[in-house]
Scaffold this motif. Sequence first.
Motif, PDB file in Angstrom:
ATOM      1  N   PHE A  12       0.767  -1.147   0.014  1.00 42.37           N
ATOM      2  CA  PHE A  12      -0.193   0.136  -0.021  1.00 42.37           C
ATOM      3  C   PHE A  12       0.902   1.310  -0.141  1.00 42.37           C
ATOM      4  O   PHE A  12       0.366   2.305  -0.485  1.00 42.37           O
ATOM      5  N   GLY A  13       2.053   1.362   0.399  1.00 45.42           N
ATOM      6  CA  GLY A  13       2.565   2.426   0.370  1.00 45.42           C
ATOM      7  C   GLY A  13       2.479   3.649   1.059  1.00 45.42           C
ATOM      8  O   GLY A  13       2.072   3.303   2.201  1.00 45.42           O
ATOM      9  N   GLN A  14       2.571   4.658   0.677  1.00 46.17           N
ATOM     10  CA  GLN A  14       2.312   6.062   1.442  1.00 46.17           C
ATOM     11  C   GLN A  14       0.716   6.476   1.184  1.00 46.17           C
ATOM     12  O   GLN A  14      -0.021   6.239   0.148  1.00 46.17           O
ATOM     13  N   VAL A  15       0.175   6.979   2.244  1.00 50.06           N
ATOM     14  CA  VAL A  15      -1.096   7.388   2.264  1.00 50.06           C
ATOM     15  C   VAL A  15      -1.352   8.817   3.066  1.00 50.06           C
ATOM     16  O   VAL A  15      -0.579   9.071   4.077  1.00 50.06           O
ATOM     17  N   ASP A  56      -6.879  10.410   1.566  1.00 56.34           N
ATOM     18  CA  ASP A  56      -6.824  10.193   0.224  1.00 56.34           C
ATOM     19  C   ASP A  56      -6.949   8.786  -0.154  1.00 56.34           C
ATOM     20  O   ASP A  56      -6.005   7.816   0.301  1.00 56.34           O
ATOM     21  N   LEU A  57      -7.708   8.424  -1.068  1.00 58.39           N
ATOM     22  CA  LEU A  57      -7.940   7.061  -1.549  1.00 58.39           C
ATOM     23  C   LEU A  57      -6.404   6.734  -2.477  1.00 58.39           C
ATOM     24  O   LEU A  57      -6.019   7.519  -2.818  1.00 58.39           O
ATOM     25  N   PRO A  58      -6.201   5.498  -2.456  1.00 57.15           N
ATOM     26  CA  PRO A  58      -5.097   5.147  -3.103  1.00 57.15           C
ATOM     27  C   PRO A  58      -5.278   5.649  -4.820  1.00 57.15           C
ATOM     28  O   PRO A  58      -6.313   5.657  -5.394  1.00 57.15           O
ATOM     29  N   GLY A  59      -3.900   6.041  -5.171  1.00 54.48           N
ATOM     30  CA  GLY A  59      -3.900   7.026  -6.542  1.00 54.48           C
ATOM     31  C   GLY A  59      -4.587   8.006  -6.511  1.00 54.48           C
ATOM     32  O   GLY A  59      -4.753   8.785  -7.755  1.00 54.48           O
ATOM     33  N   HIS A  60      -4.995   8.870  -5.480  1.00 58.17           N
ATOM     34  CA  HIS A  60      -5.703  10.107  -5.468  1.00 58.17           C
ATOM     35  C   HIS A  60      -5.083  10.878  -4.322  1.00 58.17           C
ATOM     36  O   HIS A  60      -4.250  10.602  -3.385  1.00 58.17           O
ATOM     37  N   GLY A  61      -4.767  12.293  -4.740  1.00 59.83           N
ATOM     38  CA  GLY A  61      -4.422  13.167  -3.954  1.00 59.83           C
ATOM     39  C   GLY A  61      -2.961  12.871  -3.683  1.00 59.83           C
ATOM     40  O   GLY A  61      -1.971  12.666  -4.572  1.00 59.83           O
ATOM     41  N   GLY A  62      -2.366  12.577  -2.483  1.00 65.13           N
ATOM     42  CA  GLY A  62      -1.009  12.316  -2.189  1.00 65.13           C
ATOM     43  C   GLY A  62      -0.670  10.740  -1.867  1.00 65.13           C
ATOM     44  O   GLY A  62       0.343  10.505  -1.223  1.00 65.13           O
ATOM     45  N   SER A  63      -1.752   9.961  -2.072  1.00 66.71           N
ATOM     46  CA  SER A  63      -1.602   8.503  -1.765  1.00 66.71           C
ATOM     47  C   SER A  63      -1.115   7.625  -2.946  1.00 66.71           C
ATOM     48  O   SER A  63      -1.539   8.039  -4.139  1.00 66.71           O
ATOM     49  N   ASP A  64      -0.177   6.879  -2.541  1.00 67.32           N
ATOM     50  CA  ASP A  64       0.155   5.888  -3.560  1.00 67.32           C
ATOM     51  C   ASP A  64      -1.085   4.995  -4.392  1.00 67.32           C
ATOM     52  O   ASP A  64      -1.871   4.682  -3.730  1.00 67.32           O
ATOM     53  N   PHE A  75      -9.442  -2.502  -1.331  1.00 67.56           N
ATOM     54  CA  PHE A  75      -9.589  -1.136  -0.719  1.00 67.56           C
ATOM     55  C   PHE A  75      -9.853  -1.328   0.922  1.00 67.56           C
ATOM     56  O   PHE A  75      -9.333  -0.631   1.574  1.00 67.56           O
ATOM     57  N   LEU A  76     -10.509  -2.480   1.148  1.00 69.83           N
ATOM     58  CA  LEU A  76     -10.999  -2.735   2.569  1.00 69.83           C
ATOM     59  C   LEU A  76      -9.800  -3.076   3.362  1.00 69.83           C
ATOM     60  O   LEU A  76      -9.419  -2.766   4.394  1.00 69.83           O
ATOM     61  N   ASP A  77      -8.800  -3.839   2.544  1.00 69.63           N
ATOM     62  CA  ASP A  77      -7.578  -4.374   3.091  1.00 69.63           C
ATOM     63  C   ASP A  77      -6.665  -2.861   3.515  1.00 69.63           C
ATOM     64  O   ASP A  77      -6.241  -2.775   4.409  1.00 69.63           O
ATOM     65  N   TRP A  78      -6.847  -2.068   2.296  1.00 74.56           N
ATOM     66  CA  TRP A  78      -5.892  -0.729   2.420  1.00 74.56           C
ATOM     67  C   TRP A  78      -6.637  -0.244   3.926  1.00 74.56           C
ATOM     68  O   TRP A  78      -5.546   0.384   4.688  1.00 74.56           O
ATOM     69  N   LEU A  79      -7.954  -0.035   4.042  1.00 76.11           N
ATOM     70  CA  LEU A  79      -8.635   1.036   5.232  1.00 76.11           C
ATOM     71  C   LEU A  79      -7.942   0.260   6.420  1.00 76.11           C
ATOM     72  O   LEU A  79      -7.825   1.020   7.289  1.00 76.11           O
ATOM     73  N   LEU A  80      -8.093  -1.135   6.560  1.00 83.20           N
ATOM     74  CA  LEU A  80      -7.653  -1.810   7.581  1.00 83.20           C
ATOM     75  C   LEU A  80      -6.339  -1.541   8.011  1.00 83.20           C
ATOM     76  O   LEU A  80      -6.001  -1.267   9.267  1.00 83.20           O
ATOM     77  N   ALA A  81      -5.344  -1.541   6.953  1.00 82.13           N
ATOM     78  CA  ALA A  81      -3.707  -0.911   7.244  1.00 82.13           C
ATOM     79  C   ALA A  81      -3.891   0.337   7.709  1.00 82.13           C
ATOM     80  O   ALA A  81      -3.075   0.605   8.538  1.00 82.13           O
ATOM     81  N   VAL A  82      -4.441   1.256   7.196  1.00 81.32           N
ATOM     82  CA  VAL A  82      -4.389   2.615   7.521  1.00 81.32           C
ATOM     83  C   VAL A  82      -4.932   2.866   9.213  1.00 81.32           C
ATOM     84  O   VAL A  82      -4.143   3.189   9.747  1.00 81.32           O
TER      85      VAL A  82
END
Length: 270
Positions: A12-15, A56-64, A75-82
Amino acid sequence: MTSTILQLSDPFGQVACRESGQGEPLVLIHGVGMQSAAWAPQIEALSGSRHVIALDLPGHGGSDRIAARSELPVFLDWLLAVLDALQLPAVSLAGHSMGALIAGGFAVRHPERVARVALLNGVFRRDDVARNSVIARAEMIRAGAFDLDTPLKRWFGDTPIERAARDDVAAWLAAVDNDGYATAYDAFARGDALYADGYARITCPLLALTGGDDPNSTPAMSRAMARAAQRGTAEIIENHRHMVNLTAPDAVNAALQTWLETPIAQGEPT
């Protein structure tokens, strides 16, 4: 308000996120093509009593970006990681459009992490005609056919507040990373029924809100989501469309404040 970059583990990289206020955490997730700045009226209104975190969603704003063609569960896995990176065991969670799909699915899959869930301009069990239409748009976006005017005409009327909001939204759409946009839109197009059966298991307070004139995230969908959940409430903001949080901020903020004050049941996450 402060801007923060979270470093997550692979993939997921940067958020990027915006934070303001103190107190119980409220996490906001925007829609496809937008960025966390789209929540400005809600951040300003609600951060007086809450710790508001707009992502910022992935690939939006400043998120990878995440991997191309990632489906809604990613995307649910991403939110859990956040939430893990923020060390937040449970939050009030609000999403708009694609963000509502993520929030609703997350409440189904991870009920222990959600104290309340609000679904703004969400989609729910599209009919075949609507589903085929939005999937066709997703394929066009994937092929690089980015049409800025079509969503703007669908989302906005011609009142002064709508024209002002339209200018902001046009700028965010024009700035979005096309690959990130395509991946999110494809998940949005194909994910409206994925967790729908699970809404019956959502026991926390659920708010389903939309604009009375939204042709895609319809009032009927919001009412259906509210009926499906055990503690669901539907609210329809008449004479507004898809970007209701920007075009009717006072009404939306009042509805969110009431939702945030709804007591959670004993045994639910706090």
